[in-house]
Write an enzyme that holds these catalytic residues in place. Structure first.
Site, PDB file in Angstrom:
ATOM      1  N   ILE A   1      -6.855  -9.784 -12.165  1.00  8.82           N
ATOM      2  CA  ILE A   1      -7.340  -9.376 -13.508  1.00  8.82           C
ATOM      3  C   ILE A   1      -8.720  -8.789 -13.718  1.00  8.82           C
ATOM      4  O   ILE A   1      -9.698  -9.654 -12.814  1.00  8.82           O
ATOM      5  CB  ILE A   1      -7.302 -10.424 -14.719  1.00  8.82           C
ATOM      6  CG1 ILE A   1      -6.012 -11.150 -14.636  1.00  8.82           C
ATOM      7  CG2 ILE A   1      -7.800 -10.434 -15.768  1.00  8.82           C
ATOM      8  CD1 ILE A   1      -5.372 -12.510 -15.495  1.00  8.82           C
ATOM      9  N   VAL A   2      -8.898  -7.489 -14.243  1.00  8.61           N
ATOM     10  CA  VAL A   2     -10.209  -7.063 -14.096  1.00  8.61           C
ATOM     11  C   VAL A   2     -11.160  -7.424 -15.322  1.00  8.61           C
ATOM     12  O   VAL A   2     -10.601  -7.608 -16.548  1.00  8.61           O
ATOM     13  CB  VAL A   2     -10.275  -5.498 -13.784  1.00  8.61           C
ATOM     14  CG1 VAL A   2      -9.694  -5.205 -12.577  1.00  8.61           C
ATOM     15  CG2 VAL A   2      -9.562  -4.850 -15.143  1.00  8.61           C
TER      16      VAL A   2
ATOM     17  N   HIS B   1       1.901   0.397 -13.029  1.00 15.14           N
ATOM     18  CA  HIS B   1       2.476  -0.794 -13.479  1.00 15.14           C
ATOM     19  C   HIS B   1       4.085  -0.502 -13.388  1.00 15.14           C
ATOM     20  O   HIS B   1       4.410   0.854 -14.072  1.00 15.14           O
ATOM     21  CB  HIS B   1       2.206  -1.360 -14.815  1.00 15.14           C
ATOM     22  CG  HIS B   1       2.756  -2.689 -15.338  1.00 15.14           C
ATOM     23  ND1 HIS B   1       2.324  -3.878 -14.448  1.00 15.14           N
ATOM     24  CD2 HIS B   1       3.795  -2.968 -15.857  1.00 15.14           C
ATOM     25  CE1 HIS B   1       3.216  -4.805 -14.721  1.00 15.14           C
ATOM     26  NE2 HIS B   1       4.214  -4.482 -15.859  1.00 15.14           N
TER      27      HIS B   1
ATOM     28  N   ASN C   1      -4.544   2.321 -13.729  1.00 14.87           N
ATOM     29  CA  ASN C   1      -3.734   1.241 -13.227  1.00 14.87           C
ATOM     30  C   ASN C   1      -2.335   1.697 -13.030  1.00 14.87           C
ATOM     31  O   ASN C   1      -2.070   2.846 -13.909  1.00 14.87           O
ATOM     32  CB  ASN C   1      -3.817   0.178 -13.990  1.00 14.87           C
ATOM     33  CG  ASN C   1      -3.007  -1.159 -13.634  1.00 14.87           C
ATOM     34  OD1 ASN C   1      -2.918  -1.367 -12.326  1.00 14.87           O
ATOM     35  ND2 ASN C   1      -2.335  -1.723 -14.560  1.00 14.87           N
TER      36      ASN C   1
ATOM     37  N   GLY D   1       0.865  -1.064   0.032  1.00 20.53           N
ATOM     38  CA  GLY D   1      -0.032   0.020  -0.186  1.00 20.53           C
ATOM     39  C   GLY D   1       0.757   1.289  -0.053  1.00 20.53           C
ATOM     40  O   GLY D   1       0.378   2.309   0.346  1.00 20.53           O
ATOM     41  N   THR D   2       2.175   1.028  -0.664  1.00 24.07           N
ATOM     42  CA  THR D   2       2.654   2.490  -0.504  1.00 24.07           C
ATOM     43  C   THR D   2       2.202   3.397  -1.518  1.00 24.07           C
ATOM     44  O   THR D   2       2.165   4.610  -1.277  1.00 24.07           O
ATOM     45  CB  THR D   2       4.425   2.277  -0.920  1.00 24.07           C
ATOM     46  OG1 THR D   2       4.528   1.772  -2.146  1.00 24.07           O
ATOM     47  CG2 THR D   2       5.044   1.515   0.237  1.00 24.07           C
ATOM     48  N   ASN D   3       1.845   2.791  -2.680  1.00 23.07           N
ATOM     49  CA  ASN D   3       1.034   3.701  -3.609  1.00 23.07           C
ATOM     50  C   ASN D   3      -0.136   4.533  -3.027  1.00 23.07           C
ATOM     51  O   ASN D   3      -0.716   5.624  -3.257  1.00 23.07           O
ATOM     52  CB  ASN D   3       0.786   3.041  -4.887  1.00 23.07           C
ATOM     53  CG  ASN D   3       1.965   2.936  -5.653  1.00 23.07           C
ATOM     54  OD1 ASN D   3       2.623   4.218  -6.139  1.00 23.07           O
ATOM     55  ND2 ASN D   3       2.614   1.885  -5.874  1.00 23.07           N
TER      56      ASN D   3
HETATM   57  C1  GAR Z   1       3.705  -1.344  -7.330  1.00 25.95           C
HETATM   58  O1  GAR Z   1       5.201  -1.315  -7.500  1.00 25.95           O
HETATM   59  C2  GAR Z   1       2.927  -1.243  -8.566  1.00 25.95           C
HETATM   60  O2  GAR Z   1       3.390  -0.693  -9.858  1.00 25.95           O
HETATM   61  C3  GAR Z   1       2.689  -2.739  -8.622  1.00 25.95           C
HETATM   62  O3  GAR Z   1       2.709  -3.630  -7.494  1.00 25.95           O
HETATM   63  C4  GAR Z   1       3.461  -2.782  -6.465  1.00 25.95           C
HETATM   64  C5  GAR Z   1       2.312  -2.340  -5.408  1.00 25.95           C
HETATM   65  O4  GAR Z   1       3.040  -1.907  -4.463  1.00 25.95           O
HETATM   66  N1  GAR Z   1       1.667  -3.238  -9.700  1.00 25.95           N
HETATM   67  C6  GAR Z   1       1.816  -4.191 -10.575  1.00 25.95           C
HETATM   68  O5  GAR Z   1       2.573  -4.818 -10.819  1.00 25.95           O
HETATM   69  C7  GAR Z   1       0.282  -4.379 -11.297  1.00 25.95           C
HETATM   70  N2  GAR Z   1       0.469  -5.170 -12.598  1.00 25.95           N
HETATM   71  P1  GAR Z   1       2.466  -1.009  -3.185  1.00 25.95           P
HETATM   72  O6  GAR Z   1       1.362  -2.061  -2.535  1.00 25.95           O
HETATM   73  O7  GAR Z   1       3.478  -0.694  -2.131  1.00 25.95           O
HETATM   74  O8  GAR Z   1       1.660   0.587  -3.885  1.00 25.95           O
END
Ligand code: GAR
EC number: 2.1.2.2
Length: 212
Positions: A114-115, A131, A129, A34-36
């Site tokens: 997958i949505v 990535h 999204n 959940g850092t994003n």
């Molecule tokens: C992020 O790096 C994001 O880009 C990736 O998961 C991580 C989640 O980090 N997403 C994917 O790979 C989607 N295809 P977070 O939980 O710390 O936000």
């Protein structure tokens, strides 16, 4: 570390260019640490992004993102994908919940599912999204490992509108991150995440301007 590895964000946008008159109502989907999620919630708190997060939905009971939501006093609900027979059933439950909270933008912040057309059809052009690669390179899982294995010298992250094909759809914003000689998946992902946290709130505002 950041100074040694300059990054490049395109298109160049400032939060000033992206001021929004009406606050967005973001429904966040997350599966992991959940850092994003935290970066978006923080941008809202700092008044850099005019939005509210009425609800976070997460799918793993152990996901750390739930604790992050609690720290921001943001409501969260667990929808465990293992309890749904079909992907469409999970997406329908997400749609029902988000609609009941008047959500107008769905943000996949590390959503590892997958949505289906059920979710995309309920929020047309309003599902975003992130990535950890410069799409269209290295779609799917282990994108950071894929970049290291391919031997590319620059990778990065992409925020885009979601479409039916995994990790595809109109690109909103990208940040380039150089790969260093001694990089491991962990060190490289950490530098990519610094950029993710910068571009995600900007890309959400950019999307709201482009697709009101
Ligand atoms: C992020 O790096 C994001 O880009 C990736 O998961 C991580 C989640 O980090 N997403 C994917 O790979 C989607 N295809 P977070 O939980 O710390 O936000």
């Amino acid at each position: 570390m950041e100074n040694l590895t300059p990054s490049f964000i395109s298109p160049q946008v400032s939060s000033e260019d992206l001021k929004l008159e009406t606050p967005l109502k973001l429904g966040i989907l997350a599966s992991g640490s959940g850092t994003n999620f935290e970066a978006i919630a923080d941008a809202i708190k700092q008044q850099e992004l005019n939005a509210k997060i009425p609800l976070l939905i997460y799918n793993n009971p152990q996901a750390k993102v739930q604790e992050k939501a609690a720290a921001f006093n943001i409501e969260s609900k667990l929808l465990n994908h293992r309890h749904f027979k079909r992907r469409e059933d999970l997406d329908q439950a997400i749609v029902d919940l988000f609609k009941s909270y008047n959500i107008n933008w769905v943000i996949m912040a590390g959503w590892m599912r997958i949505v289906t057309p059920v979710l995309l059809g309920a929020f047309p052009n309003h599902v975003i999204n992130i990535h950890p690669s410069l799409l269209p390179s290295f779609k799917g899982i282990k994108a950071v490992e894929q970049a290291l294995e391919a031997g590319v010298k620059i990778t990065g992250c992409t925020v885009h509108l979601a479409s039916l094909e995994v990790d595809s759809g109109p690109i909103l914003l990208q940040a380039a991150v150089p790969i260093l000689q001694d990089d491991t998946p962990e060190t490289l992902h950490a530098r990519i995440q610094i950029q993710e946290h910068k571009i995600f709130p900007l890309a959400i505002a950019l999307a709201a301007k482009k697709y009101p």
